[in-house]
Structures are given as structure tokens and as C-alpha cells.
Scaffold this motif. Structure first.
Motif, PDB file in Angstrom:
ATOM      1  N   TYR A 144       0.782  -1.305   0.192  1.00 38.87           N
ATOM      2  CA  TYR A 144      -0.137   0.126   0.094  1.00 38.87           C
ATOM      3  C   TYR A 144       0.680   1.225  -0.095  1.00 38.87           C
ATOM      4  O   TYR A 144       1.919   1.216   0.478  1.00 38.87           O
ATOM      5  CB  TYR A 144      -0.907  -0.065   1.090  1.00 38.87           C
ATOM      6  CG  TYR A 144      -0.387   0.381   2.475  1.00 38.87           C
ATOM      7  CD1 TYR A 144      -0.184   1.558   3.045  1.00 38.87           C
ATOM      8  CD2 TYR A 144      -0.208  -0.820   3.306  1.00 38.87           C
ATOM      9  CE1 TYR A 144       0.193   1.868   4.267  1.00 38.87           C
ATOM     10  CE2 TYR A 144       0.214  -0.374   4.572  1.00 38.87           C
ATOM     11  CZ  TYR A 144       0.611   0.763   5.188  1.00 38.87           C
ATOM     12  OH  TYR A 144       1.020   0.951   6.284  1.00 38.87           O
TER      13      TYR A 144
ATOM     14  N   TYR B  88      -3.375   1.075 -12.917  1.00 39.90           N
ATOM     15  CA  TYR B  88      -3.780   1.527 -11.652  1.00 39.90           C
ATOM     16  C   TYR B  88      -2.911   2.644 -10.997  1.00 39.90           C
ATOM     17  O   TYR B  88      -1.722   2.544 -10.884  1.00 39.90           O
ATOM     18  CB  TYR B  88      -3.982   0.548 -10.948  1.00 39.90           C
ATOM     19  CG  TYR B  88      -4.798  -0.739 -11.396  1.00 39.90           C
ATOM     20  CD1 TYR B  88      -6.159  -1.105 -11.396  1.00 39.90           C
ATOM     21  CD2 TYR B  88      -4.004  -1.778 -12.237  1.00 39.90           C
ATOM     22  CE1 TYR B  88      -6.886  -2.133 -12.165  1.00 39.90           C
ATOM     23  CE2 TYR B  88      -4.643  -2.884 -13.025  1.00 39.90           C
ATOM     24  CZ  TYR B  88      -5.985  -2.828 -12.766  1.00 39.90           C
ATOM     25  OH  TYR B  88      -6.690  -4.086 -13.435  1.00 39.90           O
TER      26      TYR B  88
ATOM     27  N   MET C 291      -1.678   4.526  -7.823  1.00 40.04           N
ATOM     28  CA  MET C 291      -1.467   4.071  -6.244  1.00 40.04           C
ATOM     29  C   MET C 291      -1.064   5.325  -5.497  1.00 40.04           C
ATOM     30  O   MET C 291       0.092   5.942  -5.588  1.00 40.04           O
ATOM     31  CB  MET C 291      -0.191   3.169  -6.172  1.00 40.04           C
ATOM     32  CG  MET C 291      -0.399   1.674  -6.965  1.00 40.04           C
ATOM     33  SD  MET C 291      -1.391   0.855  -5.814  1.00 40.04           S
ATOM     34  CE  MET C 291      -0.774   0.929  -4.145  1.00 40.04           C
TER      35      MET C 291
ATOM     36  N   SER D  88      -4.259   3.642  -1.198  1.00 42.67           N
ATOM     37  CA  SER D  88      -4.632   2.768  -2.419  1.00 42.67           C
ATOM     38  C   SER D  88      -3.667   1.340  -1.842  1.00 42.67           C
ATOM     39  O   SER D  88      -2.559   1.462  -1.136  1.00 42.67           O
ATOM     40  CB  SER D  88      -3.938   3.142  -3.661  1.00 42.67           C
ATOM     41  OG  SER D  88      -4.917   4.278  -3.997  1.00 42.67           O
TER      42      SER D  88
ATOM     43  N   PHE E  38      -2.895  -3.171  -3.162  1.00 41.22           N
ATOM     44  CA  PHE E  38      -2.939  -4.212  -3.898  1.00 41.22           C
ATOM     45  C   PHE E  38      -2.506  -5.377  -3.489  1.00 41.22           C
ATOM     46  O   PHE E  38      -1.537  -5.268  -2.440  1.00 41.22           O
ATOM     47  CB  PHE E  38      -2.558  -3.771  -5.428  1.00 41.22           C
ATOM     48  CG  PHE E  38      -1.022  -3.950  -5.395  1.00 41.22           C
ATOM     49  CD1 PHE E  38       0.022  -5.067  -5.479  1.00 41.22           C
ATOM     50  CD2 PHE E  38      -0.204  -2.730  -5.677  1.00 41.22           C
ATOM     51  CE1 PHE E  38       1.125  -5.224  -5.597  1.00 41.22           C
ATOM     52  CE2 PHE E  38       1.071  -2.704  -5.876  1.00 41.22           C
ATOM     53  CZ  PHE E  38       1.963  -4.002  -5.781  1.00 41.22           C
TER      54      PHE E  38
ATOM     55  N   HIS F 163       3.975  -8.287 -13.362  1.00 37.54           N
ATOM     56  CA  HIS F 163       3.738  -6.692 -12.783  1.00 37.54           C
ATOM     57  C   HIS F 163       4.634  -5.824 -12.976  1.00 37.54           C
ATOM     58  O   HIS F 163       5.823  -6.184 -12.922  1.00 37.54           O
ATOM     59  CB  HIS F 163       2.920  -6.747 -11.515  1.00 37.54           C
ATOM     60  CG  HIS F 163       3.935  -7.213 -10.440  1.00 37.54           C
ATOM     61  ND1 HIS F 163       4.108  -8.600 -10.013  1.00 37.54           N
ATOM     62  CD2 HIS F 163       4.683  -6.785  -9.737  1.00 37.54           C
ATOM     63  CE1 HIS F 163       4.782  -8.542  -9.098  1.00 37.54           C
ATOM     64  NE2 HIS F 163       5.330  -7.487  -8.824  1.00 37.54           N
TER      65      HIS F 163
ATOM     66  N   TYR G 286       5.520  -1.642 -11.276  1.00 35.98           N
ATOM     67  CA  TYR G 286       5.031  -0.370 -10.717  1.00 35.98           C
ATOM     68  C   TYR G 286       6.258   0.580 -10.520  1.00 35.98           C
ATOM     69  O   TYR G 286       7.391   0.181 -10.434  1.00 35.98           O
ATOM     70  CB  TYR G 286       4.246  -0.564  -9.545  1.00 35.98           C
ATOM     71  CG  TYR G 286       5.344  -1.535  -8.427  1.00 35.98           C
ATOM     72  CD1 TYR G 286       6.266  -0.891  -7.621  1.00 35.98           C
ATOM     73  CD2 TYR G 286       5.014  -2.972  -8.249  1.00 35.98           C
ATOM     74  CE1 TYR G 286       6.708  -1.681  -6.452  1.00 35.98           C
ATOM     75  CE2 TYR G 286       5.386  -3.734  -7.069  1.00 35.98           C
ATOM     76  CZ  TYR G 286       6.399  -3.174  -6.364  1.00 35.98           C
ATOM     77  OH  TYR G 286       7.140  -3.902  -5.677  1.00 35.98           O
TER      78      TYR G 286
ATOM     79  N   TYR H  58      -7.283  -4.963  -6.233  1.00 37.66           N
ATOM     80  CA  TYR H  58      -6.734  -3.534  -5.989  1.00 37.66           C
ATOM     81  C   TYR H  58      -8.028  -2.654  -5.627  1.00 37.66           C
ATOM     82  O   TYR H  58      -8.982  -3.051  -6.071  1.00 37.66           O
ATOM     83  CB  TYR H  58      -6.302  -3.075  -7.552  1.00 37.66           C
ATOM     84  CG  TYR H  58      -6.183  -1.568  -7.367  1.00 37.66           C
ATOM     85  CD1 TYR H  58      -5.254  -0.672  -6.896  1.00 37.66           C
ATOM     86  CD2 TYR H  58      -7.292  -0.734  -7.940  1.00 37.66           C
ATOM     87  CE1 TYR H  58      -5.115   0.546  -7.052  1.00 37.66           C
ATOM     88  CE2 TYR H  58      -7.159   0.688  -7.978  1.00 37.66           C
ATOM     89  CZ  TYR H  58      -6.383   1.356  -7.455  1.00 37.66           C
ATOM     90  OH  TYR H  58      -6.388   2.603  -7.384  1.00 37.66           O
ATOM     91  N   ASP H  59      -7.772  -1.791  -4.664  1.00 40.36           N
ATOM     92  CA  ASP H  59      -8.750  -0.719  -4.366  1.00 40.36           C
ATOM     93  C   ASP H  59      -8.062   0.486  -3.727  1.00 40.36           C
ATOM     94  O   ASP H  59      -6.706   0.302  -3.402  1.00 40.36           O
ATOM     95  CB  ASP H  59      -9.536  -1.394  -3.393  1.00 40.36           C
ATOM     96  CG  ASP H  59     -10.972  -0.627  -3.478  1.00 40.36           C
ATOM     97  OD1 ASP H  59     -11.079   0.390  -4.195  1.00 40.36           O
ATOM     98  OD2 ASP H  59     -11.987  -1.288  -3.024  1.00 40.36           O
ATOM     99  N   LYS H  60      -8.642   1.369  -3.812  1.00 43.61           N
ATOM    100  CA  LYS H  60      -8.052   2.729  -3.092  1.00 43.61           C
ATOM    101  C   LYS H  60      -8.984   3.202  -1.957  1.00 43.61           C
ATOM    102  O   LYS H  60     -10.401   2.707  -1.804  1.00 43.61           O
ATOM    103  CB  LYS H  60      -8.206   3.712  -4.415  1.00 43.61           C
ATOM    104  CG  LYS H  60      -9.577   4.302  -4.858  1.00 43.61           C
ATOM    105  CD  LYS H  60      -9.303   5.072  -6.095  1.00 43.61           C
ATOM    106  CE  LYS H  60     -10.909   5.489  -6.729  1.00 43.61           C
ATOM    107  NZ  LYS H  60     -10.550   6.447  -7.856  1.00 43.61           N
TER     108      LYS H  60
END
Length: 276
Positions: free
Chosen positions: A43, A58, A60, A64, A66, A74, A76, A110-112
Motif C-alpha cells: 500500500y 492503476y 497508487m 491505495s 493491491f 507486474h 510499478y 486492487y482498491d483505493k
């Protein structure tokens, strides 16, 4: 930058165990074309980053989070070099994939706006426990389960309430009631400051507080009134007005409903005979 990779040995008998934990300050550009062998939760602590996985992109930002299962490619990276800090945990377990799938963590999640104070607190407990080479493994295993379950709860709340977590919906309303209990507060006003409809607000409030919003307001008023009855020399009528009731008779009815006795009896039982 702080990170710990425990020496993996006896902890492999645990249902799931920590394989690494750390705070990347700052986070750097990560590209894993074959993913990790471990499960991963990460996070954003501060700043902003970008996550690429499964053909999706997405953001971050603060709050946020994941989850990535093993073997998922992946990438990032920070949006600005040196301005993204993350808190990450990687962990393993023989039956962990099936267990997490049953909890809703399958492949990628994933979410924020879901990272709350409790989630952050558990993360730092894991980081602290990981520094103990003797007893830290079992402690980390227990904390990992607690960490996952709290993240799961936050994810469910975010999904259930359309991005507005239940506690986010309630926070402003409850603070407002506590500070403005003497005012003529309406449901429309409380729902408006919470950013949801009146019906939705009432449903969430009752689910979380186990009472309706207007009952909470009345109980808050009665708690203040009870304290004033026992600690001040103001009349019962004055106290009723101070907590939002212009009609002394109605104030007495509400007080008896929630406190079980009349305002007069409340004072008498505590050695004072001040009346209306």
C-alpha cells in the motif's frame, strides 16, 4: 528504507509465514516479468505511483492497496522519482492460495482509499515482530492473518458502500452530533455531510452503531443532561433547553425513556433536590 527477509526454516510448518516485509522510502521502479514466488500486499504510505498488471493500469495514491498472487507479471513505479513511499509484505504457505481465494484474494486485487489506522498499525506490528529471530515467526503468522482479515473487511466495506467506507460515512456525522447535540439536527443534514442518500445513511448508521441516527442524538443529549443534573445547580428546565428541548415535559419523557428514571428522581438519588 527498511526491510527484513527472515531466514526461512521452521516457520514453513505454519499455515502461512512471512518471507519479507519493509518500507520502501522511496519506492523504485519494479518490473517482474514472471511475478514473485510469494504472495504480496503493498500500500501507498505517501506520494503516488503507478501499477501495471494484467493489461490494466492503476493509480497508487495515499490509501491505495493491491494484492498479487504468486507468478503474476507486474510492474510499478513512482510518478515522480523519490516521491513514493510504500509499505509491503510478502508471505507464503502450502495451502495459502486456496485459503486466500476463499477470502476473495484471487490473483490480483486492487482498491483505493481502504488503508485505515488499524491496517497501518498491524503492518508496523509485523515489521517489529519480524526483527525477533527467535519468536518472531509465529507472531508474524498470527499478525499476517489479522492483517489479511482487516484488509478484506476494508475491501468489502468499500465495495458495499460504493467507495464510501462505512466508517467514512459515519465519521463526520457522529462528530457533528457530539459537538452540536443542542441544535435542531435533521437526517437530511447528516446524510448530506456524509455524501450519501438519507436512506443509505440510515442503513449504514444502524448497521454500524446498532441504533438509528436520531436515537444516537437523543442518547447523546441524555448523557450530557445526566452529567449536568449531577454537577450543576441549573434547573431541569434549563438543562433540557441546554440539550435541545424547549418543552420541559417532553424533555422529562425522553430522559425517562433512556435513563429509566425522571430527571427529578435522578437528582434525588444523588443527594440533591433541585427541581423544575
Amino acid at each position: 528504507m527498511e526491510w527484513i527477509y527472515p531466514i526461512l526454516g521452521k516457520q514453513k510448518c505454519l499455515p502461512f509465514y512471512l518471507s519479507g516485509v519493509g518500507v520502501a522510502e522511496p519506492e523504485y521502479h519494479v518490473r517482474r516479468e514472471e511475478g514473485l514466488v510469494s504472495h504480496q500486499l503493498l500500500y501507498t504510505k505517501s506520494g503516488k505511483g503507478h501499477l501495471l498488471v494484467g493489461g490494466g493500469s492503476y493509480e497508487m495514491e495515499l490509501g491505495s492497496l493491491f494484492y498479487l498472487g504468486p507468478g503474476i507479471p507486474h510492474e510499478y513505479y513512482p510518478l515522480k522519482d523519490g516521491e513514493w513511499t510504500t509499505c509491503w509484505v510478502v508471505f507464503r504457505g502450502e495451502y495459502l492460495t486456496a485459503l486466500l481465494k476463499g477470502l476473495g484474494f484471487e490473483g490480483f486485487v486492487y482498491d483505493k482509499n481502504i488503508v485505515n489506522e488499524k491496517i497501518e498499525n498491524i503492518f508496523y506490528q509485523i515489521l517489529k515482530a519480524a526483527k525477533d529471530p527467535i519468536h518472531g515467526d509465529e507472531r508474524c503468522s498470527m499478525l499476517l492473518y489479522e492483517y489479511i482479515m482487516n484488509i478484506r473487511q476494508a475491501l468489502q466495506e468499500n465495495q458495499k458502500y460504493g467507495g464510501h467506507g462505512a466508517k467514512d460515512i459515519l465519521r463526520r456525522a457522529v462528530v457533528y452530533i457530539n459537538e452540536n447535540y443542542a441544535d435542531d439536527i435533521t437526517l437530511e443534514e447528516l446524510a448530506g455531510m456524509s455524501g450519501v442518500t438519507k436512506q443509505h445513511f440510515c442503513r449504514v448508521f444502524k448497521e454500524q452503531m446498532r441504533m438509528r441516527p436520531m436515537e444516537y442524538l437523543a442518547r447523546r443529549r441524555m448523557a450530557v443532561a445526566r452529567n449536568m443534573l449531577l454537577t450543576t445547580e441549573e434547573s431541569i428546565a434549563q438543562i433540557g433547553e441546554a440539550v435541545g428541548y424547549d418543552n420541559p415535559t417532553y424533555f422529562g419523557m425522553v430522559f425517562k425513556k433512556y435513563e429509566g428514571i425522571t430527571p427529578t428522581d435522578c437528582r434525588k438519588r444523588h443527594g440533591t433536590s433541585l427541581t423544575w
